[in-house]
Design a protein around this motif. Structure first.
Motif, PDB file in Angstrom:
ATOM      1  N   UNK A 198      47.273  41.576  46.418  1.00  0.00           N
ATOM      2  CA  UNK A 198      47.800  41.576  45.042  1.00  0.00           C
ATOM      3  C   UNK A 198      47.178  42.682  44.175  1.00  0.00           C
ATOM      4  N   UNK A 199      48.041  43.300  43.359  1.00  0.00           N
ATOM      5  CA  UNK A 199      47.549  44.252  42.357  1.00  0.00           C
ATOM      6  C   UNK A 199      47.380  43.549  41.017  1.00  0.00           C
ATOM      7  N   UNK A 200      48.135  42.461  40.845  1.00  0.00           N
ATOM      8  CA  UNK A 200      48.009  41.691  39.618  1.00  0.00           C
ATOM      9  C   UNK A 200      48.040  40.209  39.974  1.00  0.00           C
ATOM     10  N   UNK A 201      47.052  39.497  39.424  1.00  0.00           N
ATOM     11  CA  UNK A 201      47.026  38.054  39.648  1.00  0.00           C
ATOM     12  C   UNK A 201      47.044  37.342  38.312  1.00  0.00           C
ATOM     13  N   UNK A 208      41.786  44.117  46.130  1.00  0.00           N
ATOM     14  CA  UNK A 208      40.886  45.269  46.314  1.00  0.00           C
ATOM     15  C   UNK A 208      40.911  46.153  45.070  1.00  0.00           C
ATOM     16  N   UNK A 209      41.291  45.585  43.968  1.00  0.00           N
ATOM     17  CA  UNK A 209      41.439  46.342  42.732  1.00  0.00           C
ATOM     18  C   UNK A 209      42.475  45.638  41.897  1.00  0.00           C
ATOM     19  N   UNK A 210      42.857  46.243  40.774  1.00  0.00           N
ATOM     20  CA  UNK A 210      43.910  45.651  39.967  1.00  0.00           C
ATOM     21  C   UNK A 210      43.371  44.748  38.875  1.00  0.00           C
ATOM     22  N   UNK A 249      36.449  46.548  41.932  1.00  0.00           N
ATOM     23  CA  UNK A 249      37.267  47.311  40.996  1.00  0.00           C
ATOM     24  C   UNK A 249      38.268  46.454  40.238  1.00  0.00           C
ATOM     25  N   UNK A 250      38.082  45.140  40.304  1.00  0.00           N
ATOM     26  CA  UNK A 250      39.067  44.278  39.662  1.00  0.00           C
ATOM     27  C   UNK A 250      38.708  44.071  38.192  1.00  0.00           C
ATOM     28  N   UNK A 251      39.732  44.191  37.367  1.00  0.00           N
ATOM     29  CA  UNK A 251      39.539  44.020  35.925  1.00  0.00           C
ATOM     30  C   UNK A 251      39.959  42.601  35.537  1.00  0.00           C
TER      31      UNK A 251
END
Lengths: 263, 77, 177, 373
Positions: C68-71, C87-89, C107-109
């Motif tokens: 997922x890029x957005x959760x 792994x990011x997003x 790298x997750x925001x």
């Protein structure tokens, strides 16, 4: 004027049923009823299941549908919904209608599908060698109840009434005139109609239970049934008779009318 | 096909013909047993025989009861 | 673009519909390819529910989200189940329902809001999905806000349309801050 | 041209409408229920009939009855219901009644996992009912194909006077994708109709392509339908010659015209070294894996089967001469792989990528298997 002969596939006779089997009497009654009502053969489907009565379609000139065991009413529901202008007459034995097909019977009656169900009840599975069916009377001898049937039987007519059928009646092949009358009423009835016809199986049920040949079995049937009104006054042990008569004849919207109303 | 045609006259001047088809008859004995007038008897070969045509009233019970389409009764008024 | 979105929460959060709206807004309005799936438990309310969307500038061969890029996390279980795959997003989560103490990817925001409470204030918890769509639209810039509104108007008619539009606009405003 | 964003189940229902279906009988079951739900709305709008029966046995029975009544009829179900339908599926084969069964496969055996996908009913679809017969089975791998192959299924059912099974699965049934639908209705194949003197009509006399002309109940041509072995008149028979003739015709009417079925579709390099063979939702992982392998310089192609039965044996046999290895990707313990092995007949290596944990196979798993090939 139409004749019963127009509905019978003469070139297919003699039929495969045993000597003294009542199925031929029911077939004749059906052809006579169709002739009396003057329904053209191409506007009739005779639908049947599996077993002795399932072969009835081999002897008619009308459309014919022979489905899988017990499913006749489910097939017939589809036939009727697709072709409501055609009379669909379902013929199912006691095993067919009450055992494997019992659930379909309940739901066809509940929906009040405009079908005519004839249940020739010969009190056993004839085609497979005389095993007991749900409608075989308790204590009967059959090829799977040599010591007497341990299970109770049930009344398929009352079941149909409770489920919602518009017309329910019972008679025997002894009572040929009554059978003729009930059959015509059942065919004309809008909604689900069921006619149970007690009929002799001399080859198995009669032999196993020492009821004699065809003629004696017919006499036995005659002695074993009493009119519905008298039956209703009976109680306890006396009620071991079968009743015969018209159990219900009522007006209720049939399934397709309801579907179209809702659609 | 064997068809026995036995025209008969009753006292009421009716012509009655009883047709028996041996090709269809399975010798179940129902017609013999249930004829109210005793028109039929069982023959040596087991097939029904019309023994007393004159007794036939044309009630058609044998026709309705025959499981094998082997009996027909023709009544001319 | 190959954007993988997971919307997770509970039955009754309207996540199936939200996924469909997101995919329609992207796929039909901008000529992008979009696919959507949703989890089917027993079809009763409550319990875990999840909807996934992939939006891509090329034909989508494999229609299921792998990374997922957005959760969107409206329940702890939904969060726990999905963040290890990232792994990011970006994770958008409900501050009351989800504790993000066990943070995953480097790298997750993370962006926390009181999503469910805001939905209840609008009138029903089910508005949380459209409210969140507003936030996601504003935060990510992947979907045109007017495209999303058009799809909302098209797909949700009747008495709830106004409340849904209100929820969406509140989400947009919240996301822009 | 119009585009829609449909679930697999929705695409099946709309495909059926486009193909002229006017009768649906069914029993609710996950993951196929949306088809019934949608049909209960779409059919009455089109003067059609939606009926919810007491079980799946009755559902297929009603579908068969309606079809002999002249309607295009279908049902939708999943594993447990499909098991119940086997009885009347055989009836439809024997009595040659066109009908379509959409089967969204779920995880089994038995009740299994009602909402999780599997592809474990491919053999049941082929052999589930008793007796000696051919079965027509199609397998879409996208929502677009759910629509297209449903249309094809109805036409094939009419063309061959046979039941046709459309095998989807829980993942595809609930997947939403864009579907493009032509403005003009799809071409329609209709069952052959009787002509001439109605007295001479024989319900099961083979016509062109071995298919008998099919009267509907209520027509002046008297129709006789039975699941018993029957002669050309539709009367039951137990004569060995009649039985043999019937079984032979039922087989040949399909086998001789197998090339009319949707053929396998190949994507990939012209001379692949390894061929992925797949069907249904697994195709999507296979194609993604092939694309990634190609990007890394490997010659990997993907063959997508659209008709599973009769099995495209000749096509697989041809490919087996041209490649080093075949990998069969499917979500079961290895069902269609055996059929591929038979077709390959030792000409190359055959192995399987099998997933049977209620999850959709991933391209990563296939790539891992590729490195071993």
């Amino acid at each position: 004027m139409a004749s019963y002969r127009d509905y019978l596939a003469w070139e297919r006779l003699p039929h495969l049923w045993c000597a003294g089997c009542g199925h031929g009497v029911i077939l004749k009654a059906l052809t006579l009823a169709l002739a009396a009502l003057e329904v053209p053969p191409d506007k009739v489907v005779v639908a049947s299941g599996i077993g002795c009565s399932g072969r009835i379609g081999d002897y008619v000139t009308t459309h014919r549908f022979q489905g899988t065991h017990g499913r006749t009413l489910a097939f017939a529901t589809g036939i009727h919904l697709a072709r409501p202008e055609v009379k669909v007459i379902c013929v199912m034995g006691d095993g067919d209608a009450a055992a494997i097909g019992g659930n379909h019977l309940i739901h066809a009656a509940r929906r009040n599908v405009d079908l005519t169900a004839i249940v020739p009840n010969n009190l056993n599975y004839g085609m497979t060698g005389g095993q007991f069916s749900p409608l075989t009377p308790p204590a009967s001898i059959s090829s799977t109840s040599r010591q007497g049937k341990a299970e109770p039987a049930f009344d398929i007519c009352h079941l149909a009434v409770v489920a919602g059928a518009s017309y329910v009646a019972r008679t025997t092949v002894y009572h040929v005139t009554e059978m003729q009358k009930f059959l015509q009423e059942a065919i004309l009835k809008k909604g689900f109609s069921l006619l149970e016809v007690l009929t002799p199986c001399p080859t198995y049920y009669g032999r196993y239970n020492a009821l004699g040949e065809a003629a004696q079995m017919l006499e036995w049937l005659n002695r074993s049934v009493i009119p519905l009104a008298r039956y209703r006054q009976m109680s306890g042990d006396e009620a071991r008779y079968w009743w015969r008569g018209r159990l219900v004849d009522r007006e209720a919207p049939d399934f397709l009318s309801r579907l179209k109303g809702a659609g | 096909m064997v068809i026995l045609i036995l025209p008969a006259k009753t006292g009421k001047q009716r012509h009655i013909a009883i047709h028996l088809d041996h090709n269809l008859c399975k010798r179940c004995g129902i017609c013999v047993a249930f004829c109210p007038q005793g028109v039929f008897v069982t023959g040596d070969d087991g097939y029904p025989v019309v023994a007393a045509t004159e007794k036939c009233t044309g009630c058609q019970l044998c026709f309705y009861r025959c499981p094998d389409f082997a009996v027909e009764v023709e009544v001319d008024k | 673009m190959y954007w993988q979105v997971v919307l997770s929460g509970n039955g009754g959060h309207g996540l199936g519909l939200a996924g469909e709206l997101l995919a329609r807004a992207a796929g039909l309005q901008r000529g992008l390819y979009a696919v959507q799936t949703q989890s089917y438990g027993a079809r009763a309310r409550g319990g875990c529910s999840q909807s996934t969307v992939i939006i891509s500038s090329q034909e989508i061969l494999y229609p299921f989200v792998e990374q997922p890029d957005l959760l969107l996390a409206l329940s702890q279980r939904g969060y726990e189940r999905n963040y290890p795959l990232m792994r990011g997003g970006l994770v958008v989560y409900d501050q009351e329902a989800v504790r993000v103490g066990t943070r995953g990817g480097q790298a997750v925001e993370y962006k926390g809001y009181n999503l469910l409470r805001a939905a209840r204030e609008i009138g029903d918890e089910i508005f949380v999905s459209v409210l969140s769509l507003g936030i996601i639209t504003a935060l990510t810039g992947k979907i045109g806000p007017e495209d999303m509104e058009e799809i909302l108007r098209e797909r949700i008619s009747g008495p709830r349309q106004e409340q849904n539009l209100a929820a969406y606009h509140q989400g947009l405003a919240t996301g822009k801050v | 041209m119009a585009t829609f964003f449909w679930q697999g189940n929705e695409a099946c229902a709309y495909g059926a409408m486009a193909a002229g279906a006017r009768f649906f009988a069914g029993y609710p079951i996950s993951p196929s229920s949306e088809i019934a739900e949608l049909c209960s709305r779409l059919l009455p709008e089109r003067e059609g009939i939606y009926v919810q029966m007491e079980d799946e046995i009755a559902s297929l029975a009603a579908v068969i009855g309606a079809s002999v009544g002249g309607m295009r009829a279908f049902t939708a179900t999943s594993g447990p219901g499909f098991s119940l339908m086997q009885e009347n599926l055989g009836f439809a084969v024997m009595a040659e009644v066109p009908c379509v069964i959409i089967h969204a496969q779920r995880f089994g055996p038995a009740t299994g996992i009602a909402t999780a996908p599997a592809q474990a009913d491919v053999m049941q679809a082929r052999w589930g009912t008793h007796g000696d017969y051919q079965m027509l089975v199609l397998s879409p791998s996208s929502v677009q194909e759910c629509y297209d192959l449903t249309v094809a299924a109805f036409n094939l059912a009419e063309r061959f006077r046979s039941p046709v099974i459309l095998l989807t699965d829980a993942a595809l049934a609930h997947l939403r994708e864009t579907v493009t639908v032509s403005d003009t209705p799809p071409p329609r194949h209709c069952r052959p109709q009787p002509e001439g003197d109605s007295a001479l009509y024989r319900p099961y006399a083979p016509g062109p392509d071995l298919i008998p002309a099919m009267a509907a109940f209520g027509d002046c041509y008297i129709q006789r339908v039975t699941g018993l072995v029957h002669d050309e008149q539709g009367y039951s028979s137990s004569a060995p010659a009649v039985a043999a003739g019937l079984v032979r015709r039922l087989q040949e009417k399909i086998l001789l015209y197998q090339d009319e079925l949707p053929s396998p579709v190949y994507t990939g390099p012209e001379e692949p070294e390894i061929l992925l063979v797949s069907y249904g939702i697994s195709v999507r992982a296979a194609q993604a894996a092939a694309q990634r392998a190609q990007a890394w310089g490997h010659r990997v192609g993907c063959l997508r089967l659209r008709a599973l039965w009769p099995f495209p044996e000749a096509v697989i046999g041809d490919w087996a001469r041209r490649v080093r290895a075949v990998l069969v990707v499917e979500m079961n313990y290895g069902q269609l792989r055996r059929e591929v092995e038979l077709a390959v007949a030792g000409r190359c290596r055959v192995s399987g990528v099998n997933r049977y944990d209620a999850e959709v196979v991933t391209s990563g798993e296939i790539l891992a298997a590729l490195t071993k090939s």
